[in-house]
Design an enzyme around this catalytic site. Structure first.
Site, PDB file in Angstrom:
ATOM      1  N   LYS A  23       0.817  -1.202   0.000  1.00  0.00           N
ATOM      2  CA  LYS A  23       0.000   0.000   0.000  1.00  0.00           C
ATOM      3  C   LYS A  23       0.856   1.260   0.000  1.00  0.00           C
ATOM      4  O   LYS A  23       0.432   2.306  -0.468  1.00  0.00           O
ATOM      5  CB  LYS A  23      -0.879   0.025   1.263  1.00  0.00           C
ATOM      6  CG  LYS A  23      -1.831  -1.123   1.400  1.00  0.00           C
ATOM      7  CD  LYS A  23      -2.545  -0.989   2.776  1.00  0.00           C
ATOM      8  CE  LYS A  23      -3.400  -2.208   3.032  1.00  0.00           C
ATOM      9  NZ  LYS A  23      -4.023  -2.151   4.381  1.00  0.00           N
ATOM     10  N   GLU A  33       7.795   2.496  -5.551  1.00  0.00           N
ATOM     11  CA  GLU A  33       7.800   2.057  -4.150  1.00  0.00           C
ATOM     12  C   GLU A  33       7.994   3.280  -3.256  1.00  0.00           C
ATOM     13  O   GLU A  33       8.573   4.279  -3.681  1.00  0.00           O
ATOM     14  CB  GLU A  33       8.952   1.039  -3.992  1.00  0.00           C
ATOM     15  CG  GLU A  33       9.219   0.515  -2.621  1.00  0.00           C
ATOM     16  CD  GLU A  33       8.090  -0.323  -2.031  1.00  0.00           C
ATOM     17  OE1 GLU A  33       7.019   0.267  -1.781  1.00  0.00           O
ATOM     18  OE2 GLU A  33       8.282  -1.524  -1.791  1.00  0.00           O
ATOM     19  N   ASP A  34       7.519   3.188  -2.025  1.00  0.00           N
ATOM     20  CA  ASP A  34       7.683   4.323  -1.110  1.00  0.00           C
ATOM     21  C   ASP A  34       9.054   4.355  -0.450  1.00  0.00           C
ATOM     22  O   ASP A  34       9.658   5.408  -0.308  1.00  0.00           O
ATOM     23  CB  ASP A  34       6.576   4.357  -0.044  1.00  0.00           C
ATOM     24  CG  ASP A  34       6.476   3.046   0.740  1.00  0.00           C
ATOM     25  OD1 ASP A  34       7.054   2.032   0.297  1.00  0.00           O
ATOM     26  OD2 ASP A  34       5.814   3.029   1.785  1.00  0.00           O
ATOM     27  N   ASP A  61      14.078  -0.071   2.711  1.00  0.00           N
ATOM     28  CA  ASP A  61      14.598  -0.123   4.080  1.00  0.00           C
ATOM     29  C   ASP A  61      15.746  -1.143   4.088  1.00  0.00           C
ATOM     30  O   ASP A  61      16.874  -0.798   3.745  1.00  0.00           O
ATOM     31  CB  ASP A  61      13.450  -0.513   5.021  1.00  0.00           C
ATOM     32  CG  ASP A  61      13.779  -0.313   6.490  1.00  0.00           C
ATOM     33  OD1 ASP A  61      14.959  -0.408   6.849  1.00  0.00           O
ATOM     34  OD2 ASP A  61      12.861  -0.067   7.298  1.00  0.00           O
ATOM     35  N   GLY A  81      15.846  -3.468   1.934  1.00  0.00           N
ATOM     36  CA  GLY A  81      15.994  -3.778   0.519  1.00  0.00           C
ATOM     37  C   GLY A  81      15.479  -5.172   0.154  1.00  0.00           C
ATOM     38  O   GLY A  81      15.434  -5.539  -1.018  1.00  0.00           O
ATOM     39  N   THR A  83      12.442  -6.571   0.285  1.00  0.00           N
ATOM     40  CA  THR A  83      11.216  -6.602  -0.521  1.00  0.00           C
ATOM     41  C   THR A  83      11.550  -6.394  -1.997  1.00  0.00           C
ATOM     42  O   THR A  83      11.100  -7.149  -2.862  1.00  0.00           O
ATOM     43  CB  THR A  83      10.239  -5.509  -0.045  1.00  0.00           C
ATOM     44  OG1 THR A  83       9.926  -5.737   1.329  1.00  0.00           O
ATOM     45  CG2 THR A  83       8.952  -5.508  -0.870  1.00  0.00           C
ATOM     46  N   PHE A  87      12.106   5.799  12.193  1.00  0.00           N
ATOM     47  CA  PHE A  87      10.821   5.259  11.737  1.00  0.00           C
ATOM     48  C   PHE A  87       9.981   6.411  11.205  1.00  0.00           C
ATOM     49  O   PHE A  87       9.516   7.253  11.963  1.00  0.00           O
ATOM     50  CB  PHE A  87      10.090   4.526  12.866  1.00  0.00           C
ATOM     51  CG  PHE A  87       9.051   3.576  12.330  1.00  0.00           C
ATOM     52  CD1 PHE A  87       9.300   2.214  12.263  1.00  0.00           C
ATOM     53  CD2 PHE A  87       7.835   4.063  11.834  1.00  0.00           C
ATOM     54  CE1 PHE A  87       8.345   1.347  11.737  1.00  0.00           C
ATOM     55  CE2 PHE A  87       6.888   3.197  11.301  1.00  0.00           C
ATOM     56  CZ  PHE A  87       7.136   1.841  11.248  1.00  0.00           C
ATOM     57  N   ASP A 143       3.034   3.873   6.666  1.00  0.00           N
ATOM     58  CA  ASP A 143       2.208   3.646   7.850  1.00  0.00           C
ATOM     59  C   ASP A 143       2.980   3.180   9.071  1.00  0.00           C
ATOM     60  O   ASP A 143       4.118   2.698   8.976  1.00  0.00           O
ATOM     61  CB  ASP A 143       1.163   2.566   7.555  1.00  0.00           C
ATOM     62  CG  ASP A 143       1.786   1.164   7.502  1.00  0.00           C
ATOM     63  OD1 ASP A 143       2.729   0.973   6.705  1.00  0.00           O
ATOM     64  OD2 ASP A 143       1.348   0.292   8.270  1.00  0.00           O
ATOM     65  N   ARG A 198      -1.067   6.954   7.172  1.00  0.00           N
ATOM     66  CA  ARG A 198      -1.052   7.060   5.704  1.00  0.00           C
ATOM     67  C   ARG A 198      -1.795   8.331   5.287  1.00  0.00           C
ATOM     68  O   ARG A 198      -1.532   8.887   4.218  1.00  0.00           O
ATOM     69  CB  ARG A 198      -1.732   5.828   5.079  1.00  0.00           C
ATOM     70  CG  ARG A 198      -1.029   4.495   5.362  1.00  0.00           C
ATOM     71  CD  ARG A 198      -1.492   3.421   4.390  1.00  0.00           C
ATOM     72  NE  ARG A 198      -1.283   2.059   4.865  1.00  0.00           N
ATOM     73  CZ  ARG A 198      -0.183   1.341   4.650  1.00  0.00           C
ATOM     74  NH1 ARG A 198       0.833   1.863   3.997  1.00  0.00           N
ATOM     75  NH2 ARG A 198      -0.086   0.095   5.094  1.00  0.00           N
TER      76      ARG A 198
END
Ligand code: PRP
Ligand code: MN
Ligand code: MG
Length: 196
Positions: free
Chosen positions: A45, A110-111, A114, A116, A118, A163, A170, A176
């Protein structure tokens, strides 16, 4: 900042206007470097806001040469089982939908990168379907010792190891609905913790 998040954040890391300026620039570069029709692929998402704004800027963008690029849009939900030793990702697309990637120029949106994990796994999967090319645009890349070294083709901002939430990123599905990219504080982590 909406009232419900006011006391949950320690700082605004990237204000919405700064994000939008950067996304506009990335859109220009992507159009300039494109060699044909693009399949722009949103990783849900977290990628949805960057994807929406990036596509909008690509639509509006006409480079000095008047170059434009036809887009088709795709959406993937990636489920990561990072706890397991295999650390495999599962795509939400059917085999048939994946086969449509063959011969196409794909831009994954992609957002954040982190660790990497994913993205490396997603790329491995997609490349099995013989696309002409696969590039990745990530709004953020985090500086973290847990990084696997993966660096996307297009990056909006390099951020410190904190974070961050907002602009579709999120914390337990919250934040979000926040325009800016912000750092969450301890109170916010408690307030929006998963409740059983
Ligand atoms: C987040 C983020 C990236 C991924 C980055 O997604 O949106 O997709 O984690 O982490 P990595 O580089 O360590 O693999 P998440 O799994 O939280 O799902 P979401 O996008 O639906 O929030
Ligand atoms: Mn994600
Ligand atoms: Mg998430």
């Amino acid at each position: 900042i909406p009232d419900h998040y006011e006391d949950a954040l320690s700082s605004v890391l990237i204000p919405h206007g700064v994000i939008m300026d950067r996304v506009e620039k990335l859109a220009k570069v992507i159009v300039q470097e494109s060699t044909g029709p693009l399949v722009v692929c949103c990783v849900l998402k977290g990628g949805h806001q960057f994807f929406a704004d990036l596509v909008n800027y690509i639509k509006k963008n006409v480079t000095r040469g008047g170059k434009t690029v036809p887009l088709s849009l795709e959406f993937i939900k990636v489920k990561s089982y990072s706890g397991e030793t295999s650390g495999e990702v599962k795509l939400s697309l059917t085999e048939e939908e994946c086969k449509d990637f063959a011969g196409k120029n794909i831009l994954i949106v992609e957002d954040i990168i982190d660790t990497g994990k994913t993205m490396v796994q997603l790329l491995t999967k997609l490349k099995q379907y013989s696309p002409e090319s696969v590039k990745v645009a990530s709004l953020l890349i985090k500086k973290t010792p847990l990084s696997n070294g993966y660096i996307p083709d297009y990056v909006g901002f390099s951020i410190p190891n904190a974070f961050v939430v907002g602009y579709a990123l999120d914390y337990n599905e919250y934040f979000r609905d926040l325009d800016h990219i912000c750092v969450i504080n301890d109170h916010g982590k408690q307030k929006y913790a998963v409740k059983n």
